[in-house]
Design a protein around this motif. Structure first.
Motif, PDB file in Angstrom:
ATOM      1  N   GLN A  23       0.819  -1.206   0.000  1.00 26.73           N
ATOM      2  CA  GLN A  23       0.000   0.000   0.000  1.00 26.73           C
ATOM      3  C   GLN A  23       0.858   1.262   0.000  1.00 26.73           C
ATOM      4  N   ASN A  73      -1.099   7.264   2.677  1.00 27.01           N
ATOM      5  CA  ASN A  73      -2.190   8.196   2.435  1.00 27.01           C
ATOM      6  C   ASN A  73      -1.669   9.615   2.630  1.00 27.01           C
ATOM      7  N   ASP A 102       2.180   9.877   8.275  1.00 20.51           N
ATOM      8  CA  ASP A 102       2.760   8.536   8.289  1.00 20.51           C
ATOM      9  C   ASP A 102       4.092   8.470   9.023  1.00 20.51           C
ATOM     10  N   ALA A 130       0.915  -3.381   4.784  1.00 21.00           N
ATOM     11  CA  ALA A 130      -0.123  -3.183   5.788  1.00 21.00           C
ATOM     12  C   ALA A 130      -0.897  -4.483   5.953  1.00 21.00           C
ATOM     13  N   TYR A 170      -4.510  -6.228   7.591  1.00 21.61           N
ATOM     14  CA  TYR A 170      -5.830  -6.120   8.202  1.00 21.61           C
ATOM     15  C   TYR A 170      -6.264  -7.498   8.672  1.00 21.61           C
ATOM     16  N   TRP A 219      -5.566  -3.446  12.685  1.00 20.52           N
ATOM     17  CA  TRP A 219      -4.658  -3.036  11.624  1.00 20.52           C
ATOM     18  C   TRP A 219      -3.242  -2.913  12.188  1.00 20.52           C
ATOM     19  N   HIS A 220      -2.242  -3.245  11.374  1.00 21.17           N
ATOM     20  CA  HIS A 220      -0.867  -2.971  11.758  1.00 21.17           C
ATOM     21  C   HIS A 220       0.020  -2.996  10.525  1.00 21.17           C
ATOM     22  N   ARG A 221       1.256  -2.537  10.684  1.00 18.68           N
ATOM     23  CA  ARG A 221       2.242  -2.571   9.605  1.00 18.68           C
ATOM     24  C   ARG A 221       3.324  -3.583   9.939  1.00 18.68           C
ATOM     25  N   THR A 276     -10.478  -4.008  -1.875  1.00 14.97           N
ATOM     26  CA  THR A 276      -9.935  -2.701  -1.522  1.00 14.97           C
ATOM     27  C   THR A 276     -10.154  -1.762  -2.696  1.00 14.97           C
ATOM     28  N   PRO A 295     -10.727   2.209   7.155  1.00 13.59           N
ATOM     29  CA  PRO A 295      -9.537   2.046   7.992  1.00 13.59           C
ATOM     30  C   PRO A 295      -9.103   3.348   8.651  1.00 13.59           C
ATOM     31  N   GLU A 349      -4.012   6.372   8.469  1.00 15.71           N
ATOM     32  CA  GLU A 349      -2.691   5.932   7.997  1.00 15.71           C
ATOM     33  C   GLU A 349      -2.750   4.655   7.166  1.00 15.71           C
ATOM     34  N   PHE A 350      -3.932   4.010   7.133  1.00 11.94           N
ATOM     35  CA  PHE A 350      -4.103   2.807   6.319  1.00 11.94           C
ATOM     36  C   PHE A 350      -5.111   3.034   5.185  1.00 11.94           C
TER      37      PHE A 350
END
Length: 387
Positions: free
Chosen positions: A89, A92, A97, A114, A116, A123-125, A342, A371, A374-375
């Protein structure tokens, strides 16, 4: 009785000596003092996936248990499996960020992995150990508990790369994989029969490719495949039927930039040959996904299923509400029970933000997931796994 015996076998494997340094005997490890082994295993199996990194740090026994191949069976038996969607991704622009890579060009948006969790809504990275920076327009595909990030552009030179990076989602660890035989970008990519296939795309001179290869993430090795019959830049990739055949849909030749074809080719691993399918492609902006062996697409005003060359497409569900046309990416989760899409939010209220839509295959209903900011960036590639 059969389920109980299977559970005992899982426990037996998890109780073996965690050191594994050539001892001739196996030492029992008490996972939770004072609790029977089956209760302890049930407790560990029910720990949410987001806490597995911390779980492995508690003690040697827990680390060994969580790393054992049979731990997934224990989680399945406990009904604790979780569906994760991995997205490559862009950041945004409207969200903060955090700090950017000082060496990256100012006009290059952040691009990363990213995640989900469809089961918990979290959510996390995946930043720890991930390639830095992640190649722009890299693709991802999942096999078992492994997610591979392949190809794309070097964000400094904007030339395609052959890099492969593999995440083991069960442990959270990354490793560098064997490189693709050809540097490429905008190629078809999908898992089929336990391997990750790549086909088509274009090289650094923007020439469309018809070459293909298959990656075995366990052996960390590439298998060169016969060429497709046509060059296919910007084609879609997916698995078909029983999940053992790879399908490359549409794309265009070098001489026909943007002139998407409406045919496809699928690779038969038994004969090692490509076979053509005519008139498969829905409109060029459609997102394709395979649901329980059937090819679906999201386009126009509905979800549609491919019924074959004679029957064409039929409607199987409504269009995702509020999805901007031509921006969708789709992946199947839950063994075919759900489809996650998405894409950008339509209308002026969207503000350039992207969201997720979850389609329940049984009820034919959509759930819109907006989301955190940031996602909410554009997703180029998506993959899923159950863990």
């Amino acid at each position: 009785m059969e389920e109980r015996a299977r559970k005992k076998e899982i426990i037996k494997k998890m109780m073996r000596n965690p050191r594994g340094r050539g001892e001739q005997h196996q030492q029992h490890v008490e996972l939770i003092p004072g609790l029977p082994d089956d209760v302890a295993v049930d407790c560990l199996a029910r720990v949410p996936h987001a806490s597995h990194r911390a779980l492995r740090c508690v003690c040697r026994g827990w680390r060994h248990a969580a790393a054992a191949p049979c731990f997934a069976s224990a989680r399945s038996a406990a009904g604790a499996m979780e569906d994760l969607v991995f997205m490559l991704q862009f950041g945004n622009p409207s969200a903060d960020d955090g700090p950017k890579d000082d060496d990256a060009p100012n006009n290059t948006p952040a691009y990363g992995v990213a995640v989900y969790n469809v089961t918990t809504g979290e959510w996390h990275r995946e930043n720890r150990g991930a390639p830095q920076p992640v190649p722009v327009f890299a693709q991802c595909a999942a096999v078992g508990s492994r997610v591979a990030v392949l190809g794309g552009w070097d964000p400094r030179t904007f030339e395609p790369v052959s890099d492969v990076h593999v995440l083991d989602a069960s442990t959270g660890s990354w490793r560098r994989g064997a490189s693709m035989r050809s540097a490429r970008s905008f190629f078809a990519c999908a898992e089929a029969g336990g391997k990750i296939y790549v086909a088509g795309g274009h090289d650094k001179h923007k020439n469309a490719l018809k070459t293909a290869e298959a990656y075995d993430p366990v052996a960390d090795a590439w298998d060169p495949l016969p060429d497709m019959s046509e060059e296919r830049d910007e084609c879609d990739g997916m698995a078909t039927v029983a999940g053992d055949r790879f399908l490359a849909v549409s794309g265009y030749r070098t001489a026909r930039q943007g002139g998407f074809e409406r045919d496809a080719e699928w690779f038969d691993p038994a004969s090692r040959e490509w076979r053509r399918l005519e008139r498969v492609r829905a409109p060029p902006s459609a997102a394709h996904v395979v649901v329980k062996g059937k090819v679906w697409c999201i386009e126009g005003e509905a979800m549609m299923e491919w019924m074959g060359m004679r029957k064409g497409w039929r409607e199987v569900g409504p269009y995702p509400p509020g999805l901007k046309a031509g921006t969708a990416r789709a992946v199947c989760v839950g063994g075919g029970d759900k489809v996650v899409v998405t894409g950008a939010l339509d209308g002026e209220g969207g503000g350039g933000r992207h969201a997720l839509w979850v389609f329940d295959v049984k009820t034919k209903n959509w759930t819109v997931v907006k989301p955190p900011p940031e996602f909410a960036g554009f997703v180029f590639s998506v993959a899923s796994l159950r863990i």
